[in-house]
Structures are given as C-alpha cells and as structure tokens.
Write a protein that holds these residues in place. Structure first.
Motif, PDB file in Angstrom:
ATOM      1  N   LEU A 108       0.829  -1.202   0.000  1.00 16.61           N
ATOM      2  CA  LEU A 108       0.000   0.000   0.000  1.00 16.61           C
ATOM      3  C   LEU A 108       0.865   1.255   0.000  1.00 16.61           C
ATOM      4  O   LEU A 108       1.902   1.317   0.670  1.00 16.61           O
ATOM      5  N   HIS A 109       0.412   2.264  -0.736  1.00 11.76           N
ATOM      6  CA  HIS A 109       1.136   3.528  -0.830  1.00 11.76           C
ATOM      7  C   HIS A 109       0.153   4.648  -0.508  1.00 11.76           C
ATOM      8  O   HIS A 109      -0.756   4.922  -1.284  1.00 11.76           O
ATOM      9  N   PHE A 110       0.343   5.265   0.623  1.00 10.77           N
ATOM     10  CA  PHE A 110      -0.641   6.205   1.139  1.00 10.77           C
ATOM     11  C   PHE A 110      -0.457   7.593   0.534  1.00 10.77           C
ATOM     12  O   PHE A 110       0.243   8.449   1.061  1.00 10.77           O
ATOM     13  N   GLU A 111      -1.089   7.785  -0.613  1.00 12.96           N
ATOM     14  CA  GLU A 111      -1.090   9.071  -1.306  1.00 12.96           C
ATOM     15  C   GLU A 111      -2.531   9.456  -1.557  1.00 12.96           C
ATOM     16  O   GLU A 111      -3.396   8.617  -1.780  1.00 12.96           O
ATOM     17  N   SER A 112      -2.807  10.736  -1.535  1.00 11.79           N
ATOM     18  CA  SER A 112      -4.190  11.215  -1.665  1.00 11.79           C
ATOM     19  C   SER A 112      -4.644  11.217  -3.118  1.00 11.79           C
ATOM     20  O   SER A 112      -3.844  11.319  -4.034  1.00 11.79           O
ATOM     21  N   GLY A 113      -5.968  11.084  -3.289  1.00 11.77           N
ATOM     22  CA  GLY A 113      -6.575  11.141  -4.613  1.00 11.77           C
ATOM     23  C   GLY A 113      -7.772  12.062  -4.587  1.00 11.77           C
ATOM     24  O   GLY A 113      -8.196  12.535  -3.540  1.00 11.77           O
ATOM     25  N   GLY A 114      -8.362  12.316  -5.741  1.00 11.49           N
ATOM     26  CA  GLY A 114      -9.482  13.242  -5.822  1.00 11.49           C
ATOM     27  C   GLY A 114     -10.823  12.542  -5.872  1.00 11.49           C
ATOM     28  O   GLY A 114     -10.914  11.325  -5.956  1.00 11.49           O
ATOM     29  N   GLU A 115     -11.896  13.354  -5.800  1.00 17.25           N
ATOM     30  CA  GLU A 115     -13.239  12.831  -5.915  1.00 17.25           C
ATOM     31  C   GLU A 115     -13.564  12.614  -7.388  1.00 17.25           C
ATOM     32  O   GLU A 115     -13.057  13.299  -8.257  1.00 17.25           O
ATOM     33  N   THR A 116     -14.433  11.646  -7.659  1.00 16.04           N
ATOM     34  CA  THR A 116     -14.814  11.368  -9.026  1.00 16.04           C
ATOM     35  C   THR A 116     -16.322  11.180  -9.115  1.00 16.04           C
ATOM     36  O   THR A 116     -16.976  10.870  -8.121  1.00 16.04           O
ATOM     37  N   LEU A 117     -16.840  11.368 -10.321  1.00 12.87           N
ATOM     38  CA  LEU A 117     -18.249  11.115 -10.577  1.00 12.87           C
ATOM     39  C   LEU A 117     -18.323  10.107 -11.709  1.00 12.87           C
ATOM     40  O   LEU A 117     -18.098  10.442 -12.870  1.00 12.87           O
ATOM     41  N   PRO A 118     -18.607   8.824 -11.405  1.00  4.30           N
ATOM     42  CA  PRO A 118     -18.599   7.778 -12.427  1.00  4.30           C
ATOM     43  C   PRO A 118     -19.731   7.946 -13.432  1.00  4.30           C
ATOM     44  O   PRO A 118     -20.699   8.671 -13.206  1.00  4.30           O
ATOM     45  N   ASP A 119     -19.603   7.228 -14.544  1.00  3.49           N
ATOM     46  CA  ASP A 119     -20.653   7.172 -15.557  1.00  3.49           C
ATOM     47  C   ASP A 119     -21.614   6.058 -15.153  1.00  3.49           C
ATOM     48  O   ASP A 119     -21.454   4.908 -15.543  1.00  3.49           O
ATOM     49  N   PHE A 120     -22.614   6.418 -14.355  1.00  4.60           N
ATOM     50  CA  PHE A 120     -23.539   5.409 -13.830  1.00  4.60           C
ATOM     51  C   PHE A 120     -24.325   4.724 -14.939  1.00  4.60           C
ATOM     52  O   PHE A 120     -24.621   3.536 -14.859  1.00  4.60           O
ATOM     53  N   ALA A 121     -24.692   5.455 -15.983  1.00  3.01           N
ATOM     54  CA  ALA A 121     -25.489   4.883 -17.071  1.00  3.01           C
ATOM     55  C   ALA A 121     -24.749   3.722 -17.735  1.00  3.01           C
ATOM     56  O   ALA A 121     -25.343   2.679 -18.031  1.00  3.01           O
ATOM     57  N   SER A 122     -23.445   3.871 -17.943  1.00  2.00           N
ATOM     58  CA  SER A 122     -22.649   2.794 -18.541  1.00  2.00           C
ATOM     59  C   SER A 122     -22.393   1.673 -17.545  1.00  2.00           C
ATOM     60  O   SER A 122     -22.473   0.489 -17.877  1.00  2.00           O
ATOM     61  N   LEU A 123     -22.091   2.058 -16.311  1.00  2.00           N
ATOM     62  CA  LEU A 123     -21.738   1.079 -15.292  1.00  2.00           C
ATOM     63  C   LEU A 123     -22.876   0.123 -14.988  1.00  2.00           C
ATOM     64  O   LEU A 123     -22.680  -1.086 -14.825  1.00  2.00           O
ATOM     65  N   PHE A 124     -24.097   0.661 -14.920  1.00  2.00           N
ATOM     66  CA  PHE A 124     -25.252  -0.171 -14.578  1.00  2.00           C
ATOM     67  C   PHE A 124     -26.208  -0.339 -15.755  1.00  2.00           C
ATOM     68  O   PHE A 124     -27.409  -0.522 -15.582  1.00  2.00           O
ATOM     69  N   ALA A 125     -25.670  -0.289 -16.956  1.00  2.00           N
ATOM     70  CA  ALA A 125     -26.490  -0.464 -18.155  1.00  2.00           C
ATOM     71  C   ALA A 125     -27.162  -1.826 -18.138  1.00  2.00           C
ATOM     72  O   ALA A 125     -26.552  -2.843 -17.822  1.00  2.00           O
ATOM     73  N   GLY A 126     -28.445  -1.842 -18.465  1.00  2.00           N
ATOM     74  CA  GLY A 126     -29.169  -3.107 -18.517  1.00  2.00           C
ATOM     75  C   GLY A 126     -29.622  -3.628 -17.182  1.00  2.00           C
ATOM     76  O   GLY A 126     -30.106  -4.748 -17.079  1.00  2.00           O
ATOM     77  N   PHE A 127     -29.484  -2.825 -16.099  1.00  2.00           N
ATOM     78  CA  PHE A 127     -29.878  -3.296 -14.771  1.00  2.00           C
ATOM     79  C   PHE A 127     -31.334  -3.736 -14.767  1.00  2.00           C
ATOM     80  O   PHE A 127     -31.678  -4.799 -14.273  1.00  2.00           O
ATOM     81  N   GLY A 128     -32.227  -2.918 -15.318  1.00  2.00           N
ATOM     82  CA  GLY A 128     -33.662  -3.238 -15.309  1.00  2.00           C
ATOM     83  C   GLY A 128     -33.956  -4.517 -16.065  1.00  2.00           C
ATOM     84  O   GLY A 128     -34.713  -5.374 -15.605  1.00  2.00           O
ATOM     85  N   GLU A 129     -33.319  -4.673 -17.258  1.00  2.00           N
ATOM     86  CA  GLU A 129     -33.558  -5.869 -18.047  1.00  2.00           C
ATOM     87  C   GLU A 129     -33.066  -7.123 -17.354  1.00  2.00           C
ATOM     88  O   GLU A 129     -33.682  -8.178 -17.423  1.00  2.00           O
ATOM     89  N   ARG A 130     -31.905  -7.015 -16.657  1.00  2.00           N
ATOM     90  CA  ARG A 130     -31.330  -8.191 -15.991  1.00  2.00           C
ATOM     91  C   ARG A 130     -32.184  -8.667 -14.836  1.00  2.00           C
ATOM     92  O   ARG A 130     -32.117  -9.824 -14.459  1.00  2.00           O
ATOM     93  N   ASN A 131     -32.982  -7.767 -14.263  1.00  2.00           N
ATOM     94  CA  ASN A 131     -33.683  -8.120 -13.030  1.00  2.00           C
ATOM     95  C   ASN A 131     -35.198  -8.143 -13.199  1.00  2.00           C
ATOM     96  O   ASN A 131     -35.930  -8.123 -12.214  1.00  2.00           O
ATOM     97  N   VAL A 132     -35.672  -8.134 -14.450  1.00  2.00           N
ATOM     98  CA  VAL A 132     -37.113  -8.241 -14.679  1.00  2.00           C
ATOM     99  C   VAL A 132     -37.590  -9.622 -14.260  1.00  2.00           C
ATOM    100  O   VAL A 132     -36.983 -10.625 -14.602  1.00  2.00           O
ATOM    101  N   GLY A 133     -38.725  -9.668 -13.518  1.00  2.20           N
ATOM    102  CA  GLY A 133     -39.256 -10.936 -13.069  1.00  2.20           C
ATOM    103  C   GLY A 133     -38.538 -11.464 -11.893  1.00  2.20           C
ATOM    104  O   GLY A 133     -38.849 -12.542 -11.440  1.00  2.20           O
TER     105      GLY A 133
END
Length: 241
Positions: free
Chosen positions: A216-241
């Motif tokens: 482990l290397h303890f260095e600081s990083g910044g905040e990020t805002l992920p692309d939720f649409a790409s990350l969880f694409a197809g969530f609704g279709e995968r969990n229908v029923g």
C-alpha cells in the motif's frame, strides 16, 4: 453488529432495493466505483428506475456497513479509508483470521481443501486474463470460505464485512495494477492447511497480511463522478421478473 438480514429490515429495503444494494456493493468491491466517488441520489434513481427515497434507503444501508459516507449538504460518497483506518482494518483481519485458524484446521476436510483449490485456480485464471474485478472478488471469497470452515458464522460475517472494506483500502492506496491478494500466497496457505501445520499456517497468514500492507502507498486522490449509465447499463432488463 447487526446481521445482513437485520440491516435490510432496519433500513426498510424491499427486493428491488436489495438488488440495487448488491449492484452498488459489487461495483465498489470490484473497484468500478472507486473510493471518493460521488453517489448522487438523482443520478442513481434515474439509472435504477426507482425513487430518490429508495436510493436513500440503499445508501443508508451501505453507510451502516461503512462502505459509503453520508455528509450533510454534500450527499453520499464511496468511503475512502484513512491511513490509520486502513491499517486498523488489516490489523483486525490478521487478528481475527489468525485466531480462528485452530478451529478452521480442526474442522477442515478434503472437500474444503478441494473447494479452496478451485477458488485459487479461478483466481489465477482471472489474473492471467487481467480480469481485475474477478480477481478481487475471488481473493475475498478465498478468505471468507477459509474462515467459514470453522463453522463460526459470526466471525465469518465479520470477515466478510472486513474484506469488503479491505477492497476500498486496496483501491484507495494500492498500486493501479494491484488486484486483491497474491494467489501464490493462497496456494501456500492451503498447502499448510492440508498438512495440519498450525504454527506454520498461522505464520504464513501473518506474512500474507504483511505483504498486503507493504504493497500500500498512502497518497491522496481526488473525488470522481462515475458514468452510472454505462456502469449499470441493462440493470432493469437483468432483473425483470
């Protein structure tokens, strides 16, 4: 500490909320949502097709297991363990997992060894294929399955929680290519387990955690805002029923 079922009930999660909880947890554990990532309710409610109230309940549960930080006026973020907290997480894991090894050894059967070896094989394949998310997931699964041999469900649940938080530590402070534990260490642990060598097994486990801590290397990083649409694409279709 409340059980997973108790936390789900306390937070008022329904079945779809549970699926969202598991999707977010998986994304955090597998580094797809790195430490410090913002988790805005509006964006998540749109992606998952639920109300902001539903998302808020899921985030509250994730905060209860210390995977998410909720801050007034700033909203939710994936937790980023501090240096001290990170060190404490691995110290605690070492204490628990080493102390439980006598119980693991006393109950270990050939079927347990076969299951652990299968996990190691899958983990090695994930490393060879550079499948980081799978490598991280399988690395955690090895430690959980090893401790579960003891039959101590309370301790196994604690180790499960700690491995989840460990993934955030490694994501925050590990090198970019670091994907979970070293699977050659896992193979050595299984070899000593099969030999019923408690002293050597315990020492090898301590060395295993020392290797992780040293990486482990303890260095600081910044905040990020992920692309939720790409990350969880197809969530609704995968969990229908």
């Amino acid at each position: 500490m409340k059980s997973e079922t108790g936390l789900k009930t306390a937070c008022g999660l329904n079945d779809k909320d549970e699926l969202i909880y598991q999707a977010l947890m998986k994304a955090m554990v597998e580094r797809q949502l790195p430490p410090g990532s913002k988790l805005p309710e509006e964006a998540l409610s749109e992606v998952f097709g639920v109300s902001r109230t539903g998302i808020r309940k899921v985030l509250t549960r994730l905060a209860a297991v210390q995977m998410v930080v909720l801050t007034p006026k700033r909203g939710a973020q994936v937790a980023k363990p501090s240096v001290e907290e990170s060190q404490d997480i691995f110290r605690t894991r070492e204490l628990l997992e080493c102390a439980n090894l006598p119980a693991v050894l006393s109950r270990c059967q050939s079927t347990h060894l076969a299951a652990l070896k299968k996990l190691i094989g899958q983990e090695q394949q994930a490393h060879e294929e550079r499948d980081g998310p799978a490598a991280i997931r399988l690395s955690a699964a090895f430690h959980i399955q090893l401790q579960a041999i003891s039959g101590n469900q309370v301790l196994t649940e604690l180790v499960t929680r700690l491995t989840q938080r460990s993934s955030l530590v490694i994501a925050a402070w590990g090198r970019p290519w670091q994907q979970g534990c070293r699977c050659d260490d896992h193979g050595h642990l299984v070899e000593l387990l099969s030999q019923k060598n408690l002293v050597s097994l315990t020492e090898a486990m301590r060395q295993h955690f020392a290797h992780i801590a040293a990486s482990l290397h303890f260095e600081s990083g910044g905040e990020t805002l992920p692309d939720f649409a790409s990350l969880f694409a197809g969530f609704g279709e995968r969990n229908v029923g």
